[in-house]
Design an enzyme around this catalytic site. Structure first.
Site, PDB file in Angstrom:
ATOM      1  N   SER A  63      -2.961   5.413  -9.124  1.00  0.00           N
ATOM      2  CA  SER A  63      -1.965   6.618  -8.500  1.00  0.00           C
ATOM      3  C   SER A  63      -1.079   7.402  -9.387  1.00  0.00           C
ATOM      4  O   SER A  63      -0.918   6.825 -10.526  1.00  0.00           O
ATOM      5  CB  SER A  63      -0.964   5.878  -7.455  1.00  0.00           C
ATOM      6  OG  SER A  63      -0.067   6.809  -7.084  1.00  0.00           O
ATOM      7  N   TYR A 123       5.895  -0.118  -5.547  1.00  0.00           N
ATOM      8  CA  TYR A 123       4.372   0.252  -5.455  1.00  0.00           C
ATOM      9  C   TYR A 123       4.425   0.777  -6.977  1.00  0.00           C
ATOM     10  O   TYR A 123       3.350   0.587  -7.789  1.00  0.00           O
ATOM     11  CB  TYR A 123       4.310   1.402  -4.662  1.00  0.00           C
ATOM     12  CG  TYR A 123       2.925   1.955  -4.474  1.00  0.00           C
ATOM     13  CD1 TYR A 123       2.139   1.382  -3.800  1.00  0.00           C
ATOM     14  CD2 TYR A 123       2.737   3.359  -5.151  1.00  0.00           C
ATOM     15  CE1 TYR A 123       0.644   1.952  -3.840  1.00  0.00           C
ATOM     16  CE2 TYR A 123       1.532   3.808  -4.870  1.00  0.00           C
ATOM     17  CZ  TYR A 123       0.598   3.320  -4.322  1.00  0.00           C
ATOM     18  OH  TYR A 123      -0.533   3.820  -3.937  1.00  0.00           O
TER      19      TYR A 123
END
Length: 252
Positions: free
Chosen positions: A144, A157
């Site tokens: 990501s 995250y």
């Protein structure tokens, strides 16, 4: 007249690809891209119904695919599944989990759940597939942009994706002499059914859109070319790096 160099092939004919998390969203896009380039794709996920549906869609499109019902957090099950199949040439790991909250409110159960899939499972999937490769081989982790920046309510995250970036670099160094390339693909926010709640929030959507230089959110199709490039001979000299598919988010 001198000979012109020839672009390496983007085709993946004769190669076997494993796509954990490949039954929907970004993972299904990865599976479709690899199969479309000629690879035999094994889609792995926990839901038998979702695996069967994804495999049926690929086969209906004339692509070569099969399915594997698998919980990637169960290392013994992963090892057994890998032992039961011929070695894979490509791992494209799209299995992941997000549980967002302010850092001050993160619960141990949410922390453990996200770490278990995004870091531990990703690590041992890469290890298991690479240990059975004879080379050349490709390990891709769907990471990501949050593996390179921070974001509100995303401390856990971000921590997992930064970890994936670090382990990818170390694995690339160790496995390079075996002709195994290890890279990450780092998308921005991609519109899928799982992200609809985020995009439905006007404040969140405005924050996302103002960060993306291309002035639009990502689509699953934006990931597919990057997957084929890194998995194919066209990316033969690329390892230990992150391919940003973030619309310019991390350029600032």
């Amino acid at each position: 007249m001198s000979d012109l160099p020839v672009t390496p092939s983007f085709r993946l004919d004769g190669r076997r690809a494993l796509v954990p998390g490949g039954s929907r969203g970004i993972g299904l896009g990865c599976a479709s891209a690899l199969a479309g380039a000629g690879a035999h794709v094994t889609i792995a996920a926990r839901s038998a119904a979702q695996v069967d549906a994804a495999v049926a869609d690929l086969r209906d499109a004339g692509r070569d695919a099969d399915g594997l019902v698998l919980d990637v957090t169960d290392r013994d099950a992963v090892e057994a599944a890998l032992d039961a199949r011929a070695p894979f040439d490509i791992l494209c790991n799209s299995a992941g989990l997000a549980r967002h909250s302010p850092a001050a409110e993160t619960t141990p159960s949410d922390y453990d759940a996200v770490m278990a899939i995004n870091v531990r499972a990703a690590y041992f999937l890469a290890q298991g597939v690479a240990n059975r490769m004879s080379g050349p081989g490709v390990i891709l982790q769907i990471s990501s942009q949050m593996g390179h920046v921070g974001g509100p309510d995303r401390a856990v995250y971000c921590a997992t994706k930064h970890a994936v970036e670090g382990m990818t670099k170390a694995m690339a160094l160790e496995w390079g002499p075996r002709d195994i390339r290890v890279n990450t693909i780092c998308p921005t926010f991609i519109r899928t059914p799982l992200t609809e709640a985020t995009f439905a929030d006007p404040v969140r959507r405005a924050w996302i859109e103002e960060k993306i230089a291309l002035a639009r959110v990502g689509r699953v199709e934006d990931i597919m070319g990057a997957v084929v490039y890194l998995a194919s001979d066209a990316g033969a000299m690329v390892t230990g790096t992150a391919l940003m598919v973030d619309g310019g988010w991390t350029a600032a």
